[in-house]
Write a protein that holds these residues in place. Structure first.
Motif, PDB file in Angstrom:
ATOM      1  N   THR A  99     -25.924 -26.909 -81.368  1.00 49.98           N
ATOM      2  CA  THR A  99     -24.767 -27.470 -80.675  1.00 49.98           C
ATOM      3  C   THR A  99     -23.600 -27.639 -81.626  1.00 49.98           C
ATOM      4  O   THR A  99     -22.450 -27.330 -81.277  1.00 49.98           O
ATOM      5  CB  THR A  99     -25.137 -28.828 -80.050  1.00 49.98           C
ATOM      6  N   MET A 100     -23.861 -28.107 -82.831  1.00 53.67           N
ATOM      7  CA  MET A 100     -22.788 -28.270 -83.810  1.00 53.67           C
ATOM      8  C   MET A 100     -22.197 -26.919 -84.203  1.00 53.67           C
ATOM      9  O   MET A 100     -20.975 -26.785 -84.331  1.00 53.67           O
ATOM     10  CB  MET A 100     -23.306 -29.006 -85.042  1.00 53.67           C
ATOM     11  N   ILE A 102     -22.208 -24.043 -82.443  1.00 59.42           N
ATOM     12  CA  ILE A 102     -21.485 -23.433 -81.324  1.00 59.42           C
ATOM     13  C   ILE A 102     -20.167 -24.139 -81.092  1.00 59.42           C
ATOM     14  O   ILE A 102     -19.137 -23.500 -80.864  1.00 59.42           O
ATOM     15  CB  ILE A 102     -22.369 -23.439 -80.059  1.00 59.42           C
ATOM     16  N   SER A 103     -20.162 -25.471 -81.174  1.00 58.70           N
ATOM     17  CA  SER A 103     -18.909 -26.191 -80.956  1.00 58.70           C
ATOM     18  C   SER A 103     -17.918 -25.910 -82.077  1.00 58.70           C
ATOM     19  O   SER A 103     -16.712 -25.826 -81.838  1.00 58.70           O
ATOM     20  CB  SER A 103     -19.168 -27.686 -80.819  1.00 58.70           C
ATOM     21  N   SER A 104     -18.384 -25.731 -83.305  1.00 57.49           N
ATOM     22  CA  SER A 104     -17.458 -25.434 -84.400  1.00 57.49           C
ATOM     23  C   SER A 104     -16.893 -24.028 -84.263  1.00 57.49           C
ATOM     24  O   SER A 104     -15.735 -23.789 -84.611  1.00 57.49           O
ATOM     25  CB  SER A 104     -18.147 -25.602 -85.747  1.00 57.49           C
ATOM     26  N   HIS A 106     -16.298 -22.495 -81.379  1.00 54.99           N
ATOM     27  CA  HIS A 106     -15.295 -22.566 -80.317  1.00 54.99           C
ATOM     28  C   HIS A 106     -14.037 -23.283 -80.783  1.00 54.99           C
ATOM     29  O   HIS A 106     -12.933 -22.861 -80.483  1.00 54.99           O
ATOM     30  CB  HIS A 106     -15.865 -23.285 -79.088  1.00 54.99           C
ATOM     31  N   VAL A 107     -14.197 -24.348 -81.551  1.00 51.20           N
ATOM     32  CA  VAL A 107     -13.034 -25.083 -82.027  1.00 51.20           C
ATOM     33  C   VAL A 107     -12.243 -24.238 -82.999  1.00 51.20           C
ATOM     34  O   VAL A 107     -11.018 -24.139 -82.909  1.00 51.20           O
ATOM     35  CB  VAL A 107     -13.469 -26.426 -82.674  1.00 51.20           C
ATOM     36  N   SER A 108     -12.925 -23.562 -83.927  1.00 52.31           N
ATOM     37  CA  SER A 108     -12.196 -22.749 -84.887  1.00 52.31           C
ATOM     38  C   SER A 108     -11.553 -21.548 -84.209  1.00 52.31           C
ATOM     39  O   SER A 108     -10.439 -21.160 -84.541  1.00 52.31           O
ATOM     40  CB  SER A 108     -13.117 -22.284 -86.016  1.00 52.31           C
TER      41      SER A 108
END
Length: 117
Positions: A99-100, A102-104, A106-108
């Motif tokens: 989760t960390m 994948i979220s990083s 998408h954020v980047s």
């Protein structure tokens, strides 16, 4: 007929009766008994929505039962379970890491897109 074959056929019969008569296929927000079978909405609801959900739940439940049986057989311990052996903690850690990551990503990706425009 041996005892194990009798138990297996009884359980399979109960599974079929439960799936068809009680649980997923017949009843829901739209009652399939009130719709004609020639109606395209009937086949769409039955074959595209309810049948895949039912088959997925049967396969997932069977897979979990098989994994529990294999774990108890492998360790030769009838009390062996995912919480006792730490499998649940390891899977929770993997989900948190995934989760960390994948979220990083998408954020980047979002930040790079904002800078480009």
């Amino acid at each position: 007929m041996s005892k194990s074959k009798f138990i297996f056929t009884t359980l399979m019969l109960l599974l079929v009766l439960t799936v068809l008569a009680i649980c997923d296929l017949c009843f829901g927000s739209t009652n399939l008994f009130s719709i004609e079978t020639s109606n395209p909405m009937f086949s769409s609801i039955l074959y595209d929505i309810r049948l895949p959900k039912t088959l997925t739940s049967i396969i997932a439940g069977s897979g979990l039962a098989l994994c529990g049986l294999l774990m108890q057989s492998l360790f030769r311990n009838p009390l062996a379970g995912p919480y006792v052996l730490g499998v649940s903690s390891g899977s929770s850690l993997f989900v948190a890491i995934a989760t960390m990551m994948i979220s990083s990503i998408h954020v980047s990706g979002f930040l790079l897109w904002e800078k480009a425009s």
